[in-house]
Design an enzyme around this catalytic site. Structure first.
Site, PDB file in Angstrom:
ATOM      1  N   HIS A 215       0.713  -1.371   0.037  1.00  0.00           N
ATOM      2  CA  HIS A 215       0.179  -0.012  -0.307  1.00  0.00           C
ATOM      3  C   HIS A 215       0.603   1.615  -0.075  1.00  0.00           C
ATOM      4  CE1 HIS A 215      -3.734   2.211   0.338  1.00  0.00           C
ATOM      5  NE2 HIS A 215      -3.311   2.670   0.915  1.00  0.00           N
ATOM      6  N   TYR A 219       1.633   5.347  -2.446  1.00  0.00           N
ATOM      7  CA  TYR A 219       1.840   6.873  -2.283  1.00  0.00           C
ATOM      8  C   TYR A 219       3.491   7.261  -2.244  1.00  0.00           C
ATOM      9  CZ  TYR A 219      -3.001   6.594   0.472  1.00  0.00           C
ATOM     10  OH  TYR A 219      -3.921   6.897   0.315  1.00  0.00           O
ATOM     11  N   HIS A 366      -9.903   0.869 -10.601  1.00  0.00           N
ATOM     12  CA  HIS A 366      -9.336   1.805  -9.363  1.00  0.00           C
ATOM     13  C   HIS A 366      -8.030   2.227  -9.780  1.00  0.00           C
ATOM     14  CE1 HIS A 366      -7.645   2.994  -4.836  1.00  0.00           C
ATOM     15  NE2 HIS A 366      -7.339   1.085  -5.322  1.00  0.00           N
ATOM     16  N   PHE A 367      -6.710   1.108  -9.184  1.00  0.00           N
ATOM     17  CA  PHE A 367      -4.948   1.041  -9.524  1.00  0.00           C
ATOM     18  C   PHE A 367      -5.392   2.308 -11.289  1.00  0.00           C
ATOM     19  CE2 PHE A 367      -5.090  -3.071 -10.242  1.00  0.00           C
ATOM     20  CZ  PHE A 367      -4.026  -3.115 -11.492  1.00  0.00           C
ATOM     21  N   HIS A 368      -6.105   1.561 -12.411  1.00  0.00           N
ATOM     22  CA  HIS A 368      -5.092   2.701 -13.067  1.00  0.00           C
ATOM     23  C   HIS A 368      -5.527   4.187 -12.520  1.00  0.00           C
ATOM     24  CE1 HIS A 368      -4.544  -1.080 -15.237  1.00  0.00           C
ATOM     25  NE2 HIS A 368      -3.493  -0.027 -15.998  1.00  0.00           N
ATOM     26  N   ARG A 429      -9.441 -11.360 -12.678  1.00  0.00           N
ATOM     27  CA  ARG A 429      -7.851 -10.728 -13.258  1.00  0.00           C
ATOM     28  C   ARG A 429      -7.582 -11.889 -14.277  1.00  0.00           C
ATOM     29  NH1 ARG A 429      -6.153  -7.329  -8.530  1.00  0.00           N
ATOM     30  NH2 ARG A 429      -4.274  -6.453 -10.252  1.00  0.00           N
ATOM     31  N   ARG A 430      -6.500 -11.000 -14.806  1.00  0.00           N
ATOM     32  CA  ARG A 430      -4.954 -11.565 -14.920  1.00  0.00           C
ATOM     33  C   ARG A 430      -5.503 -12.783 -16.357  1.00  0.00           C
ATOM     34  NH1 ARG A 430      -4.465 -10.863  -8.778  1.00  0.00           N
ATOM     35  NH2 ARG A 430      -3.870  -9.088  -9.087  1.00  0.00           N
TER      36      ARG A 430
END
Lengths: 544, 61, 265, 180
Positions: A215, A219, A366-368, A429-430
């Site tokens: 995580h 950041y 979300h993470f893209h 996913r994947r």
């Protein structure tokens, strides 16, 4: 001209060249998993590509960009040269060597384990050693940043460290904490296994160590974007930073709360208890606070600029902002995508609710949005902001820069909106290819086609970005004399003095230590109190 | 503001005192409204997914 | 300034402790006590579970059928140790007397229904011999021979054959078997739930340890093995995965897969 | 100055309070769903040896699938292995508590069941246990959602949720897709 000019350019060009190559792979991956027929479509190629795309974007682009930008901030914000150019170049050399080793190993097909590793699947040792070298290179950067701030503080006793540098050092400190988890995982478990020294791995332990990093690393990527929000965007808009203290507090909160929350990546894992999942969920809730504080502080700073430019009414200041300046435009677009990405993240972190979306396209979306939409968007803006000062050449076509930013935002939204929907539908996913003939998932086809278009737009934007930067180096680019200095946003009330707590990290390191002990103490200790059964290593670089 | 200065590399038009003071009379009312609306919308979206997708999908644990 | 710094330290400490204590009380006491009611845990067990100490009696399988494993081989340190100590020279000597009449070290077998072993993975040879020995795989000739072998001899023979050069090492000639078979090998068939053959039977696949190398194998042997798996004649594949895949293949595909993995003449 | 530092700080604190309230609403909703509605991450720290999973105990081939005890508890056991679930189809009754128990003999896998909240990682060395109630009948997809190797994309299974009236386990308490 900057003393560290060549150093910064070397880092940033490495970052962006790798980024462009990874963007090509990303667009191809979108194509492969769609109903459209794609060339070279085999699982072998697909997982090789996913590994390369992930490692390039998450490790290479970010680390090189953050190092290069950190050196730039250290010299321009502190207005003094770096503590040691020799060590900085050594860090660069290590990272370049490591990158080359990793890239070549991935391309040879002996490291298709994705960038998140997944032991007991085990790649060629060169893959991991290469990544370790990149991290070691970045550790040198961390030390140089901390030293630079310490030297400045000694020369300027009692004065507040400029916000841009304070934030950069918060990132360096956080990165040292962050990399501890993955470093231990790689050096003590994964690399010995890849060398054949051990036959088994404790999978729960490796996952927990990786979650330590997983995580906070986000950041690490994000903080340069926030530095731009706080110190560049208000300046570019022609306003002032609303509150300098809130900026410091936000960066401190990132340092404190981004670390003891990694277990939220393991909500669906069987090796951790509900209690520690709950505690880390509670701390994850608090990680939203610095972002939401930033949203307000930056919006208020932009409002100052908009009103000074004649905007009136409750929302009239928005239209009055100079949206044709890349930094301002990028800030607006980044916040827009942060809304979607952050909203998706709120769902992910919501404890039981994670079961609804875990390992579906929802998470990919979300993470893209956070990484591509906010982080990389601001990397673009930072590049456009500092390139004239790095090259001594004027920006030739700001409208092309803005077009590139728009393309990026549009592409990202076109790609990720379908992913959210498909994620809720259960698209896992994947996957190298789906069987769209299966009636259960036949309706997904058109949505996936839309996201392919999004990927194509993103690729166009990535290439335009490289073109825009390359033009600074072209002969016909107008020389700037003198080269304008980098100015960072001034706060409405520039601070004369700040409490020691907002001017250094001693207190906060103690806080991180306490929180990590609470959050990760037992979850890690349990693997040593009663060692669970081990899993057999599965090598992907050789038979058996 | 002219288009030329709009597209110039941002050298930071240093804000002058009176304009800043005037602006600060209303700031952060607009920011409060804009970011407040964004955050409320975010809460609404989260609640919508919680109530209409998550809860109907049954227990887990 | 000093007083301000003290105040910061104090308040940071108070806020932090407050949050951590609240989260811990909720996570370790309130939530487990309320949720524990469902599965019927007492308070102490529920709290221990929330911390990560599992005191609840392990649930015994309710319909415990007698275990009839498809293979008695387990991949663990003991097996790896035995294989690592496999003695090539001793294996060669044993093979000279017992094996090479059928499994020649440097040429094709006398009968195409016999598999080629030169260059085969030691893990695969070890497992098949152990399976013959334990009768989880049956073959007129091999069952008797394997039963007479010791564990050490099995490891030695596995070490010997795996050390030999494989015949016609790179034998991927898609043109020979056709593009459809090439697609089956490299991409699988999602419609039938057939994973790519190469996801296990390739050197860098990272698949199950015991997977044999097929490249350079006799085509008749591959096709026959697939048929045996499909019909359940052969059932020593752990968790029936090869039986599951073979049952989904057509007879024509089995023949062509044999062709794919062999060398063109 | 039109606005002193205190006013700025007060505005920031006011905003922080609003944000805190919003986050508090979410936190309370999560707590409620966990306490009252049984929606929590599946966590069942229970170990099992992956190296001998097929040799003895609960996850040998004959024990896999859905079993009903005489007192009516439904347990479905599934092995997730490279690159297939065993069994590839399981049958469960609608509207009754079902306990899913999964394990892996080799690498990390994971499952979700489409249209439900069922989701867990399957980590070698552990038994992943998920309790749920299937609300609707239908043929649901249960794919492997974690990268487990080159055959990951083909690793899917089916969960057939049938009305209780047509959920008829045999004399041993075993229910399978074929015999339904």
């Amino acid at each position: 001209m900057l003393a560290a000019r060549r150093l910064v350019l070397a880092h940033l060009w490495t970052a962006f060249v790798v980024f462009a190559a990874a963007a090509v792979l990303g667009a191809w991956q979108m194509w492969v998993r769609s109903p459209l027929a794609a060339p070279f479509s085999t699982p072998d190629n697909y997982y090789l590509s996913v590994t390369a795309h992930g490692a390039a974007m998450a490790y290479v682009l970010t680390t090189f960009f953050i190092m290069g930008f950190g050196y730039y901030v250290a010299e321009t914000a502190l207005e003094r040269t770096l503590p040691s150019m020799r060590w900085a170049w050594l860090g660069f050399a290590l990272a370049i060597f490591g990158t080359a080793m990793t890239v070549l190993t991935v391309l040879s097909g002996r490291a298709s384990v994705l960038y998140t590793f997944y032991p007991p699947l085990t790649a060629s040792p060169f893959f991991y050693v290469g990544l370790v070298l990149v991290v070691v290179g970045s550790w040198i950067w961390c030390v140089l940043m901390i030293l630079a701030m310490a030297q400045w503080k000694r020369a300027n006793p009692g004065r507040p460290v400029p916000l841009a540098m304070f934030a950069t050092v918060s990132n360096a400190v956080m990165w040292l904490w962050t990399t501890a988890g993955v470093a231990v995982e790689l050096l003590f478990i994964v690399i010995p296994a890849s060398l054949g020294l051990t036959e088994t791995v404790d999978v729960g332990l490796t996952r927990t160590l990786f979650s330590w990093t997983l995580h906070a690393i986000v950041y690490f990527w994000l903080i340069p974007a926030y530095i731009a929000f706080y110190t560049m965007a208000p300046q570019a808009a022609g306003g002032r930073l609303y509150s300098d203290s809130m900026g410091r507090l936000s960066f401190i909160l990132f340092l404190v709360y981004s670390l003891p929350v990694g277990l939220h990546h393991l909500f669906m894992d069987p090796e951790h208890s509900t209690g520690f999942k709950f505690v880390q969920m509670s701390l994850t809730v608090l990680v939203t606070v610095p972002t939401l504080l930033t949203v307000f502080t930056i919006t208020a700073s932009m409002e100052i600029a908009g009103r000074m430019r004649g905007g009136t009414g409750l929302f009239g200041w928005i239209g009055a902002l100079p949206w044709r300046r890349p930094m301002v435009l990028a800030t607006g677009l980044a916040f827009f995508m942060l809304w979607f990405g952050g909203g998706g993240g709120l769902v992910n972190m919501s404890y039981g609710m994670n079961a609804m979306v875990h390992n579906t396209s929802w998470v990919t979306a979300h993470f893209h949005l956070i990484f591509g939409g906010t982080v990389v968007m601001m990397y673009f803006a930072i590049a456009y902001e500092i390139w004239p000062r790095l090259t001594g050449r004027a920006t030739q076509a700001p409208q092309l820069q803005c077009a590139q930013l728009w393309l990026w935002a549009i592409g990202m939204m076109v790609m990720t909106v379908p992913w959210h929907w498909l994620g809720l539908e259960g698209q896992w996913r994947r996957v190298a290819h789906f069987d769209y003939a299966d009636p259960a998932i036949a309706s997904w086809g058109p949505w996936v086609d839309v996201s392919v278009a999004g990927g194509a737009i993103l690729l166009a934007s990535a290439l335009l970005f490289i073109w825009n930067l390359a033009r600074f180096h072209a002969d016909q680019a107008a020389k700037l004399t003198p080269v304008p200095p980098q100015r960072y946003a001034v706060a409405v009330h520039p601070p004369d003095h700040v409490p020691a707590a907002l001017n250094g990290f001693a207190l906060w390191n103690v806080v991180v230590l306490v929180l990590m002990a609470v959050a990760y103490g037992f979850p890690l200790a349990q693997f040593f109190i009663e060692a669970p059964p081990q899993a057999i290593v599965h090598h992907v670089d050789r038979a058996g | 503001m002219t288009a030329v200065s709009d597209s110039a590399p941002s050298q930071g038009d240093q804000p002058d005192g009176p304009a800043l003071e005037r602006a600060l009379k209303t700031v952060p009312r607009g920011a409060m409204a804009l970011s407040g609306a964004a955050v409320l919308l975010l809460l609404a979206a989260w609640l919508a997914i919680y109530l209409f997708v998550f809860l109907p999908r049954g227990p887990v644990g | 300034m000093e007083a301000l710094d003290r105040a910061w330290r104090l308040w940071v400490g108070i806020i932090l402790a407050g949050m951590v204590v609240t989260a811990c009380v909720l996570g370790f006491v309130v939530v487990p006590l309320v949720q524990g009611g469902g599965p019927g845990f007492d308070a102490f067990t529920a709290i221990c579970r929330a911390i990560g100490i599992n005191l609840a009696p392990r649930e015994a399988p309710r319909a415990a059928a007698p275990a009839q494993p498809a293979s008695g081989v387990a991949w663990n340190s003991k097996t790896f140790g035995a294989l690592a100590h496999g003695d090539k020279a001793a294996g060669a000597k044993f093979a000279q007397d017992t094996c090479i009449a059928c499994h020649a070290p440097d040429g094709p077998p006398p009968d195409p229904s016999i598999p080629r072993l030169a260059g085969q993975s030691s893990f695969a040879i070890y497992k098949q011999l152990q399976d013959f020995k334990s009768s989880t795989r049956i073959n007129e000739i091999m069952s008797g021979l394997a039963k007479a072998m010791t564990d050490t001899q099995i490891a030695d023979v596995a070490a010997y054959y795996s050390s030999l050069a494989r015949l016609d090492l790179d034998a991927r000639h898609p043109a020979f078997a056709g593009p459809e078979i090439e697609a089956l090998v490299e991409r699988g068939d999602a419609t039938r739930g057939v994973p790519p053959c190469a996801s296990c039977h390739a050197a860098t696949s990272g698949g199950p340890i015991e997977t044999p190398t097929l490249t350079g194998q006799s085509p008749q042997y591959v096709a026959a093995a697939l048929k045996d798996f499909a019909e359940g004649q052969r059932r020593n594949d752990i968790y029936g995965r090869m039986r599951g895949i073979a049952a989904k293949l057509t007879p024509a595909e089995m023949t062509l897969l044999g062709d794919y993995y062999t060398t063109p003449h | 100055m039109a606005m002193d530092e205190r006013t700025i700080l007060r505005n920031e604190l006011r905003w922080a309070a609003g944000v805190g309230a919003m986050v508090g609403v979410i936190f309370v909703a999560i707590l409620f769903s966990s306490l009252a509605l049984h929606r929590a991450p599946p966590s069942n720290i229970e170990t099992v040896d992956p190296q001998t999973l097929h040799l003895a105990g609960e996850f040998t081939e004959a024990n896999l699938g859905t079993h009903v005890t005489p007192d009516g508890q439904v347990t479905t056991r599934i092995v997730a292995a490279q690159f297939a679930f065993v069994p590839q189809c399981v049958v469960v009754p609608q509207g009754k508590p079902v306990t899913l128990r999964l394990s892996s003999p080799d690498v990390i896998h994971g499952i979700l069941i489409t249209g439900t909240n069922v989701n867990t990682m399957v980590v070698p060395g552990y038994v992943s246990q998920v309790r749920t109630v299937f609300a609707e009948t239908g043929d649901l997809l249960m794919p492997c959602h974690e990268f487990c190797g080159l055959g990951h994309s083909e690793m899917t299974a089916h969960v057939m949720v049938v009305p209780q009236s047509s959920f008829r386990p045999d004399a041993n308490g075993t229910a399978s897709c074929a015999s339904r």
